[in-house]
Design a protein around this motif. Structure first.
Motif, PDB file in Angstrom:
ATOM      1  N   LEU A 100     -26.353   1.933  44.140  1.00  0.00           N
ATOM      2  CA  LEU A 100     -27.399   2.469  43.261  1.00  0.00           C
ATOM      3  C   LEU A 100     -27.143   2.184  41.782  1.00  0.00           C
ATOM      4  CD1 LEU A 100     -28.051   5.929  44.967  1.00  0.00           C
ATOM      5  CD2 LEU A 100     -29.702   4.056  44.754  1.00  0.00           C
ATOM      6  N   ARG A 101     -25.984   1.649  41.465  1.00  0.00           N
ATOM      7  CA  ARG A 101     -25.649   1.422  40.054  1.00  0.00           C
ATOM      8  C   ARG A 101     -26.668   0.482  39.403  1.00  0.00           C
ATOM      9  NH1 ARG A 101     -19.071   0.427  40.519  1.00  0.00           N
ATOM     10  NH2 ARG A 101     -18.521   2.578  41.098  1.00  0.00           N
ATOM     11  N   ASN A 102     -27.022   0.825  38.173  1.00  0.00           N
ATOM     12  CA  ASN A 102     -27.989   0.023  37.423  1.00  0.00           C
ATOM     13  C   ASN A 102     -27.555  -0.026  35.953  1.00  0.00           C
ATOM     14  OD1 ASN A 102     -30.190  -1.446  36.718  1.00  0.00           O
ATOM     15  ND2 ASN A 102     -31.713   0.119  37.230  1.00  0.00           N
ATOM     16  N   PRO A 103     -27.205  -1.193  35.443  1.00  0.00           N
ATOM     17  CA  PRO A 103     -27.295  -2.517  36.090  1.00  0.00           C
ATOM     18  C   PRO A 103     -26.201  -2.704  37.140  1.00  0.00           C
ATOM     19  CG  PRO A 103     -26.251  -2.742  33.977  1.00  0.00           C
ATOM     20  CD  PRO A 103     -26.696  -1.302  34.047  1.00  0.00           C
ATOM     21  N   PHE A 104     -26.484  -3.636  38.075  1.00  0.00           N
ATOM     22  CA  PHE A 104     -25.522  -3.963  39.125  1.00  0.00           C
ATOM     23  C   PHE A 104     -24.803  -5.249  38.711  1.00  0.00           C
ATOM     24  CE2 PHE A 104     -24.048  -5.584  43.211  1.00  0.00           C
ATOM     25  CZ  PHE A 104     -23.585  -4.427  43.828  1.00  0.00           C
ATOM     26  N   THR A 105     -23.493  -5.171  38.556  1.00  0.00           N
ATOM     27  CA  THR A 105     -22.707  -6.283  38.000  1.00  0.00           C
ATOM     28  C   THR A 105     -21.797  -6.895  39.066  1.00  0.00           C
ATOM     29  OG1 THR A 105     -20.842  -4.884  37.375  1.00  0.00           O
ATOM     30  CG2 THR A 105     -22.692  -5.034  35.802  1.00  0.00           C
ATOM     31  N   PRO A 106     -21.204  -8.040  38.780  1.00  0.00           N
ATOM     32  CA  PRO A 106     -20.223  -8.616  39.710  1.00  0.00           C
ATOM     33  C   PRO A 106     -19.073  -7.658  40.014  1.00  0.00           C
ATOM     34  CG  PRO A 106     -20.907 -10.278  38.139  1.00  0.00           C
ATOM     35  CD  PRO A 106     -21.542  -8.999  37.703  1.00  0.00           C
ATOM     36  N   ALA A 107     -18.675  -6.848  39.034  1.00  0.00           N
ATOM     37  CA  ALA A 107     -17.609  -5.863  39.274  1.00  0.00           C
ATOM     38  C   ALA A 107     -18.074  -4.824  40.300  1.00  0.00           C
ATOM     39  CB  ALA A 107     -17.224  -5.185  37.969  1.00  0.00           C
ATOM     40  N   ASP A 108     -19.362  -4.454  40.229  1.00  0.00           N
ATOM     41  CA  ASP A 108     -19.897  -3.502  41.199  1.00  0.00           C
ATOM     42  C   ASP A 108     -19.899  -4.104  42.607  1.00  0.00           C
ATOM     43  OD1 ASP A 108     -20.422  -1.602  39.173  1.00  0.00           O
ATOM     44  OD2 ASP A 108     -22.324  -2.597  38.703  1.00  0.00           O
ATOM     45  N   PHE A 109     -20.196  -5.393  42.688  1.00  0.00           N
ATOM     46  CA  PHE A 109     -20.179  -6.059  43.991  1.00  0.00           C
ATOM     47  C   PHE A 109     -18.778  -6.005  44.593  1.00  0.00           C
ATOM     48  CE2 PHE A 109     -19.509  -9.813  46.664  1.00  0.00           C
ATOM     49  CZ  PHE A 109     -20.549  -9.678  47.567  1.00  0.00           C
ATOM     50  N   MET A 110     -17.758  -6.249  43.760  1.00  0.00           N
ATOM     51  CA  MET A 110     -16.382  -6.203  44.243  1.00  0.00           C
ATOM     52  C   MET A 110     -16.010  -4.784  44.673  1.00  0.00           C
ATOM     53  SD  MET A 110     -15.678  -9.330  44.096  1.00  0.00           S
ATOM     54  CE  MET A 110     -13.942  -9.280  44.552  1.00  0.00           C
ATOM     55  N   ASP A 111     -16.492  -3.789  43.911  1.00  0.00           N
ATOM     56  CA  ASP A 111     -16.224  -2.387  44.272  1.00  0.00           C
ATOM     57  C   ASP A 111     -16.870  -2.058  45.626  1.00  0.00           C
ATOM     58  OD1 ASP A 111     -14.828  -2.007  41.956  1.00  0.00           O
ATOM     59  OD2 ASP A 111     -16.447  -0.953  40.902  1.00  0.00           O
TER      60      ASP A 111
ATOM     61  N   PRO B 166     -28.658  -9.462  48.209  1.00  0.00           N
ATOM     62  CA  PRO B 166     -29.165 -10.817  48.501  1.00  0.00           C
ATOM     63  C   PRO B 166     -28.352 -11.908  47.807  1.00  0.00           C
ATOM     64  CG  PRO B 166     -30.672  -9.648  47.049  1.00  0.00           C
ATOM     65  CD  PRO B 166     -29.667  -8.641  47.507  1.00  0.00           C
ATOM     66  N   SER B 167     -28.245 -13.040  48.482  1.00  0.00           N
ATOM     67  CA  SER B 167     -27.467 -14.157  47.942  1.00  0.00           C
ATOM     68  C   SER B 167     -28.116 -14.731  46.679  1.00  0.00           C
ATOM     69  CB  SER B 167     -27.314 -15.256  48.991  1.00  0.00           C
ATOM     70  OG  SER B 167     -28.581 -15.686  49.453  1.00  0.00           O
ATOM     71  N   SER B 168     -29.437 -14.530  46.528  1.00  0.00           N
ATOM     72  CA  SER B 168     -30.107 -15.049  45.335  1.00  0.00           C
ATOM     73  C   SER B 168     -29.572 -14.398  44.058  1.00  0.00           C
ATOM     74  CB  SER B 168     -31.618 -14.812  45.443  1.00  0.00           C
ATOM     75  OG  SER B 168     -31.901 -13.427  45.613  1.00  0.00           O
ATOM     76  N   TRP B 169     -29.037 -13.173  44.194  1.00  0.00           N
ATOM     77  CA  TRP B 169     -28.474 -12.493  43.021  1.00  0.00           C
ATOM     78  C   TRP B 169     -27.279 -13.260  42.462  1.00  0.00           C
ATOM     79  CZ3 TRP B 169     -23.541 -10.042  42.928  1.00  0.00           C
ATOM     80  CH2 TRP B 169     -23.257  -9.354  41.743  1.00  0.00           C
ATOM     81  N   SER B 170     -26.415 -13.769  43.336  1.00  0.00           N
ATOM     82  CA  SER B 170     -25.235 -14.507  42.865  1.00  0.00           C
ATOM     83  C   SER B 170     -25.648 -15.802  42.175  1.00  0.00           C
ATOM     84  CB  SER B 170     -24.282 -14.814  44.021  1.00  0.00           C
ATOM     85  OG  SER B 170     -24.847 -15.752  44.906  1.00  0.00           O
ATOM     86  N   GLU B 171     -26.748 -16.419  42.667  1.00  0.00           N
ATOM     87  CA  GLU B 171     -27.236 -17.631  42.013  1.00  0.00           C
ATOM     88  C   GLU B 171     -27.765 -17.306  40.615  1.00  0.00           C
ATOM     89  OE1 GLU B 171     -30.155 -19.159  44.674  1.00  0.00           O
ATOM     90  OE2 GLU B 171     -28.743 -19.380  46.347  1.00  0.00           O
ATOM     91  N   LYS B 172     -28.452 -16.193  40.518  1.00  0.00           N
ATOM     92  CA  LYS B 172     -28.982 -15.769  39.217  1.00  0.00           C
ATOM     93  C   LYS B 172     -27.857 -15.459  38.246  1.00  0.00           C
ATOM     94  CE  LYS B 172     -31.984 -12.245  37.133  1.00  0.00           C
ATOM     95  NZ  LYS B 172     -32.802 -11.037  37.408  1.00  0.00           N
ATOM     96  N   GLU B 173     -26.790 -14.811  38.773  1.00  0.00           N
ATOM     97  CA  GLU B 173     -25.639 -14.472  37.938  1.00  0.00           C
ATOM     98  C   GLU B 173     -24.694 -15.648  37.722  1.00  0.00           C
ATOM     99  OE1 GLU B 173     -24.843 -11.525  36.455  1.00  0.00           O
ATOM    100  OE2 GLU B 173     -26.739 -10.610  37.065  1.00  0.00           O
ATOM    101  N   GLN B 174     -24.977 -16.767  38.438  1.00  0.00           N
ATOM    102  CA  GLN B 174     -24.150 -17.977  38.367  1.00  0.00           C
ATOM    103  C   GLN B 174     -22.691 -17.670  38.737  1.00  0.00           C
ATOM    104  OE1 GLN B 174     -24.851 -19.588  34.406  1.00  0.00           O
ATOM    105  NE2 GLN B 174     -26.700 -20.650  35.103  1.00  0.00           N
ATOM    106  N   LEU B 175     -22.532 -16.944  39.838  1.00  0.00           N
ATOM    107  CA  LEU B 175     -21.191 -16.587  40.308  1.00  0.00           C
ATOM    108  C   LEU B 175     -20.670 -17.694  41.215  1.00  0.00           C
ATOM    109  CD1 LEU B 175     -21.814 -12.831  41.185  1.00  0.00           C
ATOM    110  CD2 LEU B 175     -20.962 -13.792  39.046  1.00  0.00           C
ATOM    111  N   ARG B 176     -19.545 -18.233  40.865  1.00  0.00           N
ATOM    112  CA  ARG B 176     -18.992 -19.344  41.645  1.00  0.00           C
ATOM    113  C   ARG B 176     -17.875 -18.897  42.572  1.00  0.00           C
ATOM    114  NH1 ARG B 176     -18.559 -24.271  37.156  1.00  0.00           N
ATOM    115  NH2 ARG B 176     -20.806 -24.415  36.690  1.00  0.00           N
ATOM    116  N   ASP B 177     -17.134 -17.885  42.177  1.00  0.00           N
ATOM    117  CA  ASP B 177     -15.968 -17.470  42.951  1.00  0.00           C
ATOM    118  C   ASP B 177     -16.252 -16.265  43.839  1.00  0.00           C
ATOM    119  OD1 ASP B 177     -14.495 -19.459  41.678  1.00  0.00           O
ATOM    120  OD2 ASP B 177     -13.995 -18.149  39.988  1.00  0.00           O
TER     121      ASP B 177
END
Length: 624
Positions: A566-577, A495-506
């Motif tokens: 399924l990775r927990n925690p799910f990080t921005p690096a995981d999103f890129m993977d 969900p896009s709300s995750w990026s807002e929570k993580e404050q991901l800009r790029d």
């Protein structure tokens, strides 16, 4: 011709009396709400809005031109002028000033227009002109002048009311604020009194401005003599509109067919509903382009004129000699070709939207609407082939279509591309060695596609990938069955709300790599703005891991990508993977399904065919 001008007041009266009628060859009223608002802004700021071209009519010319009242006009009018140029402006003025009780074209609600007087007097003109949809609140406001005065709202429909309505409104507005100022002074509220007095002064100035505009604002027009023959009027119309004023080629052909007795616009109105499942303002033109491709292999505007019955076309022979040829001899032949083109387009739209053929389950998922004329022409040509050649021809259609989608072939000059592709395709049907270079280009370039940048819904590649997911057989996450395709939309996996929570800009969450066909129910009750490491375990617990993995595989989520989710925690690096792995899987599917041609196989046979191919290649290598 007689150049003249008319005041706004007089023009409004003529509009109210039904003095203006629209000839059939004019395009329909198509201005959008903000276009009408901008016209009002120009008028009330005393700007020039262009001239009108009118033909002083009589009964026989009204009938011959199949004239209709201005959009929204009701009642028995008194036709006096046929509008050749200025229909959109006149209709917009009628809609605003007379406020007919009907919605704007292609809208479900009635719009009304007004001026915010406080903004207008403050010279904030960009904020002064408004339109809104007629809700219960606005109906109360329009029925109550006191409310209008309080909120500084001047309904433009007052101008069309006529009589003393405009003068009464202006006087009532000024009186309202003068009384407010007097009351405030009596109670000692000096600041409020001062403010009300300023509003009263502005009200007086605004009233003067309204009277000046309605009485003195002039609209220029040219009046053509009523004795002019119809064919000359049509010719004048096309000449005027070919010199800088936008006129669609369909309208031009319509005008030129009028003297020949063909009602092209009526023909379109009868068939429009058959092609309405793909939304585009150009569909009427696509019918003409399909006709032109069918008859002469070209479809740019200059070739469309040779569709006119009896029109001669110069043909240059290979030896340099030229001859004259008539493509369409009479109106009956034109109507027959029109029907053939509409039939071909209707069938083509049905094929494109079929979840088993091309996967564009809704109009918004068609990669290129502009590909329709050549696609329809190819399908019509295939229908003329012997039965034993049609299967191979359709295989070639699939190859050409997907190569066009993933090379952005129809994003530029589509008329010349359509003509070239149709000729190339016919050569390929006749000679297997004449394989179009487009296919080689697609095979060489598809690995270089940057799917991480495909975030714009409606773009060719975004829609192409989405349609591929449909064809792949993406199953519903809730039921595990093939979904109802009219209930599908593309939703986020993460969900896009995750990026807002993580404050991901790029990091863009809207890339096609993070979206997939899902039902609203799945999006609402399964994902619910949660990460996959939350909703996937729930799905596994209720349905079993093997089934859930199979369902995600149908969405081109590989086992490796599934593990990443399924990775927990799910990080921005995981999103890129995850997006990198899904991009690899999608490109692999493009190669297997589209380039290797496995899309024509049943889903259960595609994997078997791929495994057989690997064995065959290994055997060939060993033998070599």
């Amino acid at each position: 011709q007689k150049p003249d001008h008319i005041s706004l007041n007089s023009l409004v009266e003529k509009l109210k009396e039904g003095r203006f009628v629209i000839p059939d060859f004019q395009r329909d009223f198509e201005w959008r709400p903000w276009d009408i608002r901008d016209l009002m802004r120009s008028i009330f700021l005393d700007y020039y809005i262009g001239g009108l071209l009118l033909w002083k009519g009589e009964k026989k010319s009204f009938e011959a031109m199949s004239c209709e009242p201005i959009y929204g006009y009701q009642g028995n009018g008194k036709p006096e002028y046929i509008v050749l140029d200025g229909q959109q402006r006149l209709t917009a003025m009628y809609y605003v000033f007379m406020a007919p009780d009907l919605p704007l074209p292609n809208r479900s609600s009635r719009a009304f227009y007004f001026i915010r007087v406080d903004q207008f007097m403050a010279e904030a003109y960009d904020e002064a002109f408004y339109y809104d949809w007629l809700s219960n609140r606005w109906q109360k406001t329009l029925a109550d002048p006191q409310n209008q005065y309080e909120e500084h709202i001047f309904p433009l429909s007052i101008i069309g009311a006529g009589g003393w309505e405009l003068s009464n409104w202006a006087q009532g507005y000024e009186r309202y604020w003068r009384e407010k100022a007097a009351t405030a002074k009596q109670t000692g509220a000096l600041a409020e009194a001062e403010k009300a007095e300023l509003y009263a002064q502005d009200a007086s100035k605004f009233g003067q401005h309204l009277r000046g505009i309605t009485q003195d604002y002039q609209i220029a027009y040219v009046e053509l003599d009523k004795e002019l023959p119809i064919d000359k009027v049509c010719d004048i119309f096309t000449q005027i509109n070919s010199r800088g004023i936008r006129l669609d080629v369909f309208d031009l052909i319509n005008a030129l067919l009028k003297p020949k007795g063909l009602q092209l616009k009526h023909m379109w109105r009868e068939d429009e509903h058959r092609l309405a499942s793909v939304e585009t303002e150009r569909m009427d033109r696509y019918v003409l382009q399909t006709m032109s491709l069918l008859r002469q292999g070209y479809c740019s505007p200059k070739y469309l004129y040779f569709l006119l019955p009896g029109q001669e076309k110069t043909i240059r022979e290979p030896d340099g000699k030229s001859r004259k040829e008539i493509l369409i001899h009479d109106t009956h032949e034109f109507e027959k070709l029109w029907s053939k083109a509409v039939d071909a387009l209707e069938m083509s739209i049905r094929l494109l939207r079929d979840p088993r053929e091309f996967g564009a389950i809704a109009s918004k998922y068609v990669p290129y609407v502009s590909i329709l004329p050549v696609f329809a022409t190819i399908q019509a040509h295939i229908n003329t082939l012997p039965p034993n050649q049609k299967l191979d021809a359709q295989r070639k259609v699939h190859a050409w279509y997907w190569a066009s989608v993933f090379t952005n072939r129809y994003s530029g000059a589509v008329e010349s591309t359509s003509a070239r592709d149709f000729l190339d395709f016919k050569m390929w049907l006749a000679d297997e060695s004449a394989r179009p270079a487009l296919l080689t280009e697609f095979e060489a370039r598809f690995q270089g596609l940057d799917l991480r940048r495909e975030i714009k819904r409606g773009s060719s590649i975004y829609n192409g990938v989405f349609d591929l997911l449909i064809l792949q057989g993406a199953r519903d996450w809730t039921t595990g069955h093939a979904p109802h395709y009219d209930d599908l939309d593309d939703h986020h996996i993460i969900p896009s709300s995750w990026s807002e929570k993580e404050q991901l800009r790029d990091v863009s969450m809207d890339t096609i790599l993070n979206r997939t066909p899902l039902t609203a129910e799945t999006n609402r009750y399964v994902i619910r703005n949660r990460l996959p490491n939350e909703y996937l375990p729930e799905m596994i617990a209720s349905s079993g891991e093997a089934l859930v993995r199979d369902i995600f595989a149908s969405h081109l989520v590989s086992p490796k990508a599934f593990e990443i989710l399924l990775r927990n925690p799910f990080t921005p690096a995981d999103f890129m993977d995850f997006t990198a792995e899904r991009e690899r899987t999608i490109k692999q599917a493009i190669e297997s399904l589209l380039i290797r041609g496995r899309l024509d196989l049943q889903p259960l046979l595609r994997d078997l065919d791929e495994r057989i191919e690997k064995v065959e290649i290994a055997l060939r290598t060993a033998i070599a």
